[in-house]
Design a protein around this motif. Sequence first.
Motif, PDB file in Angstrom:
ATOM      1  N   ALA A  18       1.866  10.479   2.857  1.00 37.68           N
ATOM      2  CA  ALA A  18       1.460   9.080   2.718  1.00 37.68           C
ATOM      3  C   ALA A  18       2.617   8.141   3.035  1.00 37.68           C
ATOM      4  CB  ALA A  18       0.943   8.820   1.305  1.00 37.68           C
ATOM      5  N   LEU A  19       3.805   8.499   2.589  1.00 38.32           N
ATOM      6  CA  LEU A  19       4.977   7.667   2.849  1.00 38.32           C
ATOM      7  C   LEU A  19       5.196   7.482   4.340  1.00 38.32           C
ATOM      8  CD1 LEU A  19       7.393   6.222   1.496  1.00 38.32           C
ATOM      9  CD2 LEU A  19       8.659   8.370   1.710  1.00 38.32           C
ATOM     10  N   PHE A  20       4.888   8.518   5.107  1.00 40.87           N
ATOM     11  CA  PHE A  20       5.074   8.460   6.556  1.00 40.87           C
ATOM     12  C   PHE A  20       3.898   7.785   7.258  1.00 40.87           C
ATOM     13  CE2 PHE A  20       4.316  10.585  10.678  1.00 40.87           C
ATOM     14  CZ  PHE A  20       5.442  10.139  11.367  1.00 40.87           C
ATOM     15  N   LEU A  21       2.665   8.189   6.895  1.00 49.91           N
ATOM     16  CA  LEU A  21       1.490   7.747   7.646  1.00 49.91           C
ATOM     17  C   LEU A  21       1.070   6.314   7.327  1.00 49.91           C
ATOM     18  CD1 LEU A  21      -0.777  10.929   7.567  1.00 49.91           C
ATOM     19  CD2 LEU A  21       0.614  10.069   9.461  1.00 49.91           C
ATOM     20  N   VAL A  22       1.053   5.946   6.043  1.00 55.69           N
ATOM     21  CA  VAL A  22       0.571   4.615   5.679  1.00 55.69           C
ATOM     22  C   VAL A  22       1.497   3.547   6.236  1.00 55.69           C
ATOM     23  CG1 VAL A  22       0.012   3.075   3.761  1.00 55.69           C
ATOM     24  CG2 VAL A  22      -0.565   5.502   3.616  1.00 55.69           C
ATOM     25  N   ALA A  42       2.085  20.761  -6.258  1.00 50.21           N
ATOM     26  CA  ALA A  42       2.764  20.869  -4.968  1.00 50.21           C
ATOM     27  C   ALA A  42       1.967  20.188  -3.863  1.00 50.21           C
ATOM     28  CB  ALA A  42       2.998  22.345  -4.623  1.00 50.21           C
ATOM     29  N   VAL A  43       0.629  20.334  -3.892  1.00 51.71           N
ATOM     30  CA  VAL A  43      -0.229  19.682  -2.887  1.00 51.71           C
ATOM     31  C   VAL A  43      -0.082  18.168  -2.972  1.00 51.71           C
ATOM     32  CG1 VAL A  43      -2.628  19.224  -2.240  1.00 51.71           C
ATOM     33  CG2 VAL A  43      -1.885  21.568  -2.702  1.00 51.71           C
ATOM     34  N   LEU A  44      -0.089  17.623  -4.184  1.00 52.30           N
ATOM     35  CA  LEU A  44       0.022  16.169  -4.324  1.00 52.30           C
ATOM     36  C   LEU A  44       1.408  15.666  -3.937  1.00 52.30           C
ATOM     37  CD1 LEU A  44      -1.974  15.232  -7.538  1.00 52.30           C
ATOM     38  CD2 LEU A  44      -2.602  14.925  -5.153  1.00 52.30           C
ATOM     39  N   ALA A  45       2.445  16.439  -4.227  1.00 55.79           N
ATOM     40  CA  ALA A  45       3.790  16.027  -3.801  1.00 55.79           C
ATOM     41  C   ALA A  45       3.868  15.978  -2.279  1.00 55.79           C
ATOM     42  CB  ALA A  45       4.833  16.997  -4.367  1.00 55.79           C
ATOM     43  N   ALA A  46       3.284  16.975  -1.617  1.00 58.37           N
ATOM     44  CA  ALA A  46       3.257  16.971  -0.154  1.00 58.37           C
ATOM     45  C   ALA A  46       2.407  15.813   0.375  1.00 58.37           C
ATOM     46  CB  ALA A  46       2.715  18.305   0.358  1.00 58.37           C
ATOM     47  N   THR A  47       1.301  15.512  -0.320  1.00 60.03           N
ATOM     48  CA  THR A  47       0.452  14.396   0.079  1.00 60.03           C
ATOM     49  C   THR A  47       1.201  13.076  -0.050  1.00 60.03           C
ATOM     50  OG1 THR A  47      -1.491  15.617  -0.694  1.00 60.03           O
ATOM     51  CG2 THR A  47      -1.771  13.260  -0.326  1.00 60.03           C
ATOM     52  N   ALA A  48       2.008  12.940  -1.099  1.00 57.41           N
ATOM     53  CA  ALA A  48       2.809  11.726  -1.274  1.00 57.41           C
ATOM     54  C   ALA A  48       3.803  11.556  -0.129  1.00 57.41           C
ATOM     55  CB  ALA A  48       3.546  11.776  -2.609  1.00 57.41           C
ATOM     56  N   ALA A  49       4.443  12.652   0.285  1.00 54.00           N
ATOM     57  CA  ALA A  49       5.381  12.585   1.408  1.00 54.00           C
ATOM     58  C   ALA A  49       4.652  12.201   2.695  1.00 54.00           C
ATOM     59  CB  ALA A  49       6.091  13.935   1.577  1.00 54.00           C
ATOM     60  N   GLY A  87       3.670   6.303  -5.042  1.00 52.73           N
ATOM     61  CA  GLY A  87       4.019   6.374  -6.461  1.00 52.73           C
ATOM     62  C   GLY A  87       2.903   6.958  -7.305  1.00 52.73           C
ATOM     63  N   ALA A  88       1.649   6.599  -6.991  1.00 53.36           N
ATOM     64  CA  ALA A  88       0.515   7.116  -7.760  1.00 53.36           C
ATOM     65  C   ALA A  88       0.367   8.623  -7.583  1.00 53.36           C
ATOM     66  CB  ALA A  88      -0.764   6.405  -7.319  1.00 53.36           C
ATOM     67  N   LEU A  89       0.502   9.094  -6.359  1.00 53.75           N
ATOM     68  CA  LEU A  89       0.384  10.536  -6.106  1.00 53.75           C
ATOM     69  C   LEU A  89       1.501  11.307  -6.794  1.00 53.75           C
ATOM     70  CD1 LEU A  89      -0.589  10.393  -2.324  1.00 53.75           C
ATOM     71  CD2 LEU A  89      -2.057  11.199  -4.189  1.00 53.75           C
ATOM     72  N   LEU A  90       2.705  10.764  -6.798  1.00 56.92           N
ATOM     73  CA  LEU A  90       3.812  11.435  -7.476  1.00 56.92           C
ATOM     74  C   LEU A  90       3.622  11.435  -8.989  1.00 56.92           C
ATOM     75  CD1 LEU A  90       6.876  10.192  -5.380  1.00 56.92           C
ATOM     76  CD2 LEU A  90       5.868  12.489  -5.410  1.00 56.92           C
ATOM     77  N   THR A  91       3.050  10.365  -9.528  1.00 54.15           N
ATOM     78  CA  THR A  91       2.767  10.329 -10.970  1.00 54.15           C
ATOM     79  C   THR A  91       1.758  11.402 -11.350  1.00 54.15           C
ATOM     80  OG1 THR A  91       3.197   7.944 -11.044  1.00 54.15           O
ATOM     81  CG2 THR A  91       1.888   8.884 -12.842  1.00 54.15           C
ATOM     82  N   GLU A  92       0.688  11.523 -10.554  1.00 53.19           N
ATOM     83  CA  GLU A  92      -0.301  12.565 -10.840  1.00 53.19           C
ATOM     84  C   GLU A  92       0.303  13.947 -10.658  1.00 53.19           C
ATOM     85  OE1 GLU A  92      -4.810  13.940  -9.557  1.00 53.19           O
ATOM     86  OE2 GLU A  92      -3.874  12.231  -8.575  1.00 53.19           O
ATOM     87  N   ALA A  93       1.147  14.116  -9.646  1.00 54.30           N
ATOM     88  CA  ALA A  93       1.805  15.404  -9.431  1.00 54.30           C
ATOM     89  C   ALA A  93       2.678  15.776 -10.628  1.00 54.30           C
ATOM     90  CB  ALA A  93       2.639  15.361  -8.149  1.00 54.30           C
ATOM     91  N   ALA A  94       3.365  14.775 -11.208  1.00 55.76           N
ATOM     92  CA  ALA A  94       4.200  15.044 -12.383  1.00 55.76           C
ATOM     93  C   ALA A  94       3.353  15.527 -13.557  1.00 55.76           C
ATOM     94  CB  ALA A  94       4.973  13.779 -12.761  1.00 55.76           C
ATOM     95  N   GLY A  95       2.176  14.903 -13.737  1.00 57.34           N
ATOM     96  CA  GLY A  95       1.295  15.346 -14.813  1.00 57.34           C
ATOM     97  C   GLY A  95       0.796  16.774 -14.601  1.00 57.34           C
ATOM     98  N   ALA A 132       0.813  -1.216   0.000  1.00 56.08           N
ATOM     99  CA  ALA A 132       0.000   0.000   0.000  1.00 56.08           C
ATOM    100  C   ALA A 132       0.842   1.260   0.000  1.00 56.08           C
ATOM    101  CB  ALA A 132      -0.940  -0.008   1.209  1.00 56.08           C
ATOM    102  N   THR A 133       1.908   1.299   0.795  1.00 56.73           N
ATOM    103  CA  THR A 133       2.709   2.522   0.931  1.00 56.73           C
ATOM    104  C   THR A 133       3.315   2.934  -0.398  1.00 56.73           C
ATOM    105  OG1 THR A 133       3.231   1.960   3.229  1.00 56.73           O
ATOM    106  CG2 THR A 133       4.619   3.597   2.159  1.00 56.73           C
TER     107      THR A 133
END
Length: 485
Positions: free
Chosen positions: A457-461, A448-455, A336-344, A330-331
Amino acid sequence: MKIAATTRNPGGALAALAGAQFTVMLATSIVNVALPQIRDGVGLSDGGTTWVVNAYGLAFGALLLAGGRIADLLGRRRVLLGGLAVFGAASLAAGLSASSTVLIAARAAQGLGAAAIAPAALALVMDLFPPGPGRGRALGVWGAVSGAGGAAGVLLGGVLTQAWGWRWIFFAVALGALLVLAGTALGVPRTPVTGSGRFDLPGTAAVTLALTALVWGLTGARRSGWTDTAVLGAFAVTAVLGAAFLLIERRHPDPLLPPHLFRTGRVTVGNALMALLGSVWIALFFFLPLYQQQVLGSSPLVTGLGQLPLAGANMLGSALAPRISRRIGATATVTGALLTEAAGLLWLSRISAHGSYLADVLGPAVLIGLGLSVAFFQLTALSVEGVGRQDAGLAGGLVNTTRQVGGAIGLAVLATLAGTATTRAGAHQPHLEALTAGYRTAFAISAAVLAATAALALFLVRRTETVPSGAGASPAAQPATGGRH
């Protein structure tokens, strides 16, 4: 009792339930392309036009928790059928409306029906598919239709508006609701009522009014600014009612949001991350069609067709999401999904006033579709993981509420920031350049919001752990997805 064992055609039942979710998401975005025609058709002002969108979102977001709890107490299939009937009738009324008052009231009634449909349908998916790969695949389908519904709404709205006029977008939604109603009645089995206790009317009233005041204030902020007296008053009412809700929940014997719902930690994390994803998701389908029409000069039909690659990428990502989750956990999946969307979205922040669909939109749309679908799948799975069958409807209502409220907040903030950027650029740049500057700002902040969300998620999940077997969870409360976490 496992309902899946008594269901002869779980695939047909899943198709009906996915169709219900698709129809709800379709109604969210199908009006966006047709707003100018709707405004002229019923005589709305520019400010009044926003309520064609907001009336639906307001009722939908504010009533989702109540809809989920009622589904648990009265029966999910029964509530789903009732919601589809209300939704379809309201859609027909919207298409037939001759005045702005009737149209906006019909959109609010659509939102009321949707608030019953979404949590009941998701709870039935959890009933039909026990924990394991089958549920993972079912949630993958759920994610596909949820994300594709937003893109398909823009497409269908453009096609119908240009071909037959704006009323047909509502007639099409009414027809879809009727078909889903028939499919649900024929293909989805009756399920036992699993909820117990009394309905928390005071708590439901407090949280519904608080959410209504919040969304109302955010809507006003987009139009009048954050310091407007009415906007500040709405936020004050939200704070008071929110505090009242917390007090009611502590004292009520059967609270609307029982503490055990958040026992595993995954429900809390999933909903928090879903709110952040929603803040970007809904805004995307607001700003991208505007850029295509107002800057690139695309017609409603061409704008709608331009959503096909995003919808296709969304469906592909949803099909692959369960396998990805089982393989890498899950982590890694959600990060990875959030970072992919952030890149787009970061790619979209480079759009040009003199660009083209192929150069500026196509590539980012594919990346966003892939990332969005996988993230939605994994966050939905986390948000219902460890939830007992008796609370499945409420859990479905909660995850839809966090997405809708997050979307309302995100759209209000991003629209304000985009408008400010456009105003500043307009002082020394042509109109199209100024508009593009605003859209670039919205997409860059979203990235930027999604990149922060990915970070986050990496910690919380990684910190939250799945409820172990035998630790007090019901059979329905086992993990929605397998793999490492």
